[in-house]
Enzyme design. Structure first.
Site, short mmCIF file in Angstrom:
data_model
loop_
_atom_site.label_atom_id
_atom_site.label_comp_id
_atom_site.label_asym_id
_atom_site.label_seq_id
_atom_site.Cartn_x
_atom_site.Cartn_y
_atom_site.Cartn_z
N GLU A 38 -73.57 76.75 87.54
CA GLU A 38 -72.78 75.94 86.59
C GLU A 38 -73.36 74.53 86.56
O GLU A 38 -73.57 73.92 87.60
CB GLU A 38 -71.30 75.92 87.00
CG GLU A 38 -70.43 74.97 86.17
CD GLU A 38 -70.53 75.19 84.66
OE1 GLU A 38 -70.27 76.32 84.20
OE2 GLU A 38 -70.89 74.23 83.94
N GLY B 164 -65.21 76.49 84.73
CA GLY B 164 -64.20 76.95 83.77
C GLY B 164 -64.62 76.76 82.33
O GLY B 164 -64.03 77.33 81.42
N GLY B 165 -65.63 75.90 82.10
CA GLY B 165 -66.20 75.76 80.77
C GLY B 165 -65.26 75.16 79.74
O GLY B 165 -64.33 74.41 80.05
N THR B 166 -65.49 75.51 78.49
CA THR B 166 -64.80 74.89 77.35
C THR B 166 -63.29 75.11 77.40
O THR B 166 -62.51 74.17 77.26
CB THR B 166 -65.36 75.48 76.03
OG1 THR B 166 -66.78 75.38 76.03
CG2 THR B 166 -64.79 74.75 74.83
N CYS B 167 -62.87 76.35 77.55
CA CYS B 167 -61.44 76.67 77.44
C CYS B 167 -60.63 75.83 78.43
O CYS B 167 -59.63 75.22 78.07
CB CYS B 167 -61.24 78.16 77.70
SG CYS B 167 -59.51 78.63 77.60
N HIS C 181 -33.03 92.30 68.12
CA HIS C 181 -32.43 91.27 67.26
C HIS C 181 -31.84 90.17 68.13
O HIS C 181 -31.24 90.46 69.15
CB HIS C 181 -31.32 91.91 66.42
CG HIS C 181 -30.55 90.89 65.64
ND1 HIS C 181 -31.07 90.32 64.50
CD2 HIS C 181 -29.34 90.32 65.84
CE1 HIS C 181 -30.19 89.45 64.02
NE2 HIS C 181 -29.14 89.41 64.82
#
Ligand code: FAD
Length: 471
Positions: A34, A39-42, A441
Site C-alpha cells: 500500500e 482502505g483506499g478510496t472508500c 406495513h
C-alpha cells in the site's frame, strides 16, 4: 535482495484486504503493498466519509424542518463544520486502522508500505526491494480525473480527496460536474449553509438515469436552493484562493458564476499510469483501465486486476464482488463471472436513489417490450408519515418473459428498498412472484408489489394515467 511469495497484492482498497485474508488462510504466503492510506478510496475519501457527512447534512436539514414535526428548537440551529469533520474523520479512521490491523495480524502475510511497480510478469518493485510471485493481484483503484480545462492551472480547486480536509463552510461552492459525486457534495454543503452552484455540461443532471428520475433529482436540489446550470459547454475558469469564477456557455443564465471554492467532480481515472504494466505486458484500454476477461484475468496469465482499475465497476460493492469472483475461482473451484452480476448502486442525496438493473431507456434500446409501474412518493404512506415525500419509484418488466428488468427508487429509504427488486432479479423470478409477496406495513417496500399490480406500457402512462396524488 529478492523476496518470494505465493501471491502479491498491490493496493488495499475493497478487494485486496479480503483477498489477502482468504489467500493466507488457504496457506499461501502473501505480500500486500500500500502506498498511501489503508482502505483506499472508500474508507478515506469516498463512501465512508461522504456518507458520514451526508448524515450530518441530514441532521442539519431536519433541525431546520423541526417545526414541520411539531418540534420546537429554541434559538437558531447552526453547523459547526470542524465538528462535522471531526466526526467524519473518526469514522474513517476507525475503518482505516481496522484494515491495517487486520492485514498486519494475518499469518503468512507481510505488509509493505510504498509505491509498487511491476518489473516483469512475476516481479514487483517497491523502491529497491523486489518481490516475486507467480500470482499478482492489482487493486490500485482510481483518483479524481482532472481534465484539461481552460484556466484550471490558475485556479485553486478541490477534489473529493481535498474536500475531506475542509473545516470551514464555503460561502459559495461551485461544483463542476452534475453526477453522483458532485450532487452528494452539492446537497450536503447547501444543507451546511453554503450557496451552491452545480455546473453540468449535459442537458440534464445524472444523465445516465432516465429523464423522469433525473428531473425528480433536479427538482429536489433546486427546491433546496441549489443553482443548477445545464448545457454548460466551454467551461473556463479563473480566480485565486477565496474567489473563483467559472465562465459557462449556457443557453440560459449569467455567463459567469463567482464563488469562493471550486470542486471538480468530473469523473475518475484509474491509477495505472505508473504501475509498470508495460514491463509486465499487461494491456490497458485507451482510458487506462486494465483489460480483463470475465474472470478478471489480465492479458498476462497469473496477473489479475480487481476493483475500479479494471473498468468493470466503480463501486465498493463491485470491487468486493471482484474479490469474491477471483477467490472463489481460485480456491473453491468455482466458475464465477463478472457478467453474472446485475448493475446496482445508490446515489446518496436525500432522498437517496437506489438503482438496480436496466434503466427504462436501456431496456427500450435493447428491444424489450417494457411494462412499467410507477408512482410518486407523495402516494407512499410511509413517506407521508415521515414527512419525506420527495421523489418517485418505478419498476420495469419485460411483457413477454415476465422478468424484472430494473427499478429506480428515488425516495426515502430508496437505497435499502431497491434490494427487494435486486434479489428477485438474481433469483430470476418472474414478476408475479414479487407482485404477490406480502410486505410489511408501513414501509416503502410494501409499494413494490403494488407497482407490479399497476403495470402499463410507458406510452399509456404518458397519455395521462400516472402521477395522481390520491392515496
Ligand atoms: C466521493 C466518492 C464517494 C463514493 N461513494 C461511494 C458509495 O457510496 N458507494 C460505493 O459503492 N462506492 C462509492 N464510491 C466509489 C468507491 O469508493 C470505489 O469504487 C472503491 O473505493 C474502489 O475500490 P478499489 O478497491 O478499486 O480501490 P481503492 O479503494 O481506490 O484503493 C486502491 C488502493 O491502492 C493504492 N495504490 C494505488 N496505486 C498503488 C501502487 N502503485 N502501489 C501501492 N499501492 C497503490 C491506493 O493508495 C489505494 O489505497 C465513491 C467514490 C468517491 C470518490
Amino acid at each position: 535482495m529478492d523476496q518470494r511469495y505465493d501471491a502479491i497484492i498491490i493496493g488495499t482498497g475493497q478487494a485486496g484486504p479480503p483477498l489477502a485474508k482468504r489467500l493466507s488462510g488457504a496457506g499461501m504466503s502473501v505480500a500486500v503493498v500500500e502506498r498511501h492510506l489503508f482502505g483506499g478510496t472508500c474508507v478515506n475519501t469516498g463512501c465512508i466519509p461522504t456518507k458520514a457527512m451526508v448524515a450530518s447534512a441530514y441532521a442539519a436539514h431536519m433541525a431546520q424542518r423541526a417545526r414541520d414535526f411539531g418540534v420546537v428548537i429554541d434559538g437558531r440551529s447552526t453547523v459547526d463544520m470542524a465538528s462535522v469533520k471531526a466526526r467524519k474523520d473518526a469514522i474513517s479512521e476507525r475503518s482505516r486502522v481496522g484494515v491495517e490491523k487486520t492485514l498486519r495480524s494475518l499469518s503468512r502475510c507481510d505488509v509493505f508500505v510504498g509505491h509498487a511497480r511491476l518489473r516483469s510478469a512475476r516481479e514487483v518493485a517497491i523502491g529497491n526491494l523486489i518481490l516475486n510471485a507467480d500470482r499478482i493481484f492489482i487493486n490500485v483503484g482510481g483518483r479524481a480525473a482532472v481534465p484539461p480545462m481552460p484556466g484550471l492551472d490558475r485556479v485553486p480547486y478541490l477534489t473529493n480527496s481535498s474536500m475531506m480536509d475542509l473545516d470551514v463552510i464555503p460561502r459559495h461552492l461551485v461544483i463542476v460536474g452534475g453526477s453522483y459525486v458532485g450532487l452528494e457534495f452539492g446537497q450536503m454543503f447547501r444543507r451546511f449553509g453554503s450557496d451552491v452552484t452545480v455546473i453540468e455540461m449535459a442537458e440534464r443532471l445524472v444523465q445516465h438515469e432516465d429523464p423522469d428520475v433525473s428531473s425528480a433529482i433536479h427538482d429536489v436540489l433546486v427546491r433546496e436552493g441549489i443553482n443548477v446550470r445545464l448545457n454548460a459547454r466551454c467551461i473556463r475558469l479563473d480566480g485565486r484562493p477565496g474567489a473563483v469564477a467559472a465562465y459557462v456557455d449556457c443557453q440560459d443564465g449569467a455567463p459567469s458564476i463567482d464563488g469562493t471554492h471550486l470542486l471538480l467532480a468530473v469523473g475518475r481515472q484509474p491509477n495505472t499510469d505508473d504501475l509498470g504494466l508495460d514491463a509486465a505486458g499487461v494491456a490497458r484500454d485507451e482510458r487506462g483501465y486494465i483489460t480483463v476477461n470475465d474472470r478478471l484475468e489480465t492479458t498476462v496469465p497469473g496477473i489479475w486486476a480487481l476493483g475500479d482499475c479494471n473498468g468493470k465497476g466503480a463501486f465498493t460493492h463491485t470491487a468486493y464482488n471482484d474479490f469474491e469472483i477471483v477467490a472463489s475461482n481460485l480456491l473453491d473451484g468455482a466458475a464465477r463471472r463478472v457478467s453474472d452480476r446485475i448493475p446496482a448502486y445508490a446515489l446518496y442525496t436525500d432522498p437517496p436513489l437506489g438503482r438496480a438493473g436496466l434503466t427504462q431507456a436501456e431496456a427500450e434500446r435493447r428491444g424489450h417490450s417494457v411494462l412499467m409501474g410507477k408512482r410518486p412518493m407523495t402516494r407512499v404512506g410511509r413517506a407521508i408519515e415521515k414527512g419525506e415525500t420527495n421523489g418517485l419509484m418505478k419498476v420495469i418488466v419485460d411483457a413477454q418473459s415476465q422478468q424484472l428488468l430494473g427499478a429506480a427508487v428515488f425516495g426515502t429509504g430508496g437505497d435499502e428498498v431497491i434490494h427487494c427488486v435486486l434479489d428477485m432479479m438474481y433469483a430470476k423470478a418472474p414478476y408475479p412472484v414479487l407482485q404477490r409477496a406480502m410486505h410489511i406495513h408501513p414501509t416503502v417496500s410494501e409499494l413494490i408489489p403494488t407497482l407490479l399490480q399497476e403495470l402499463a406500457s410507458p406510452q399509456h402512462r404518458h397519455a395521462g394515467h400516472e402521477e395522481s396524488e390520491d392515496q
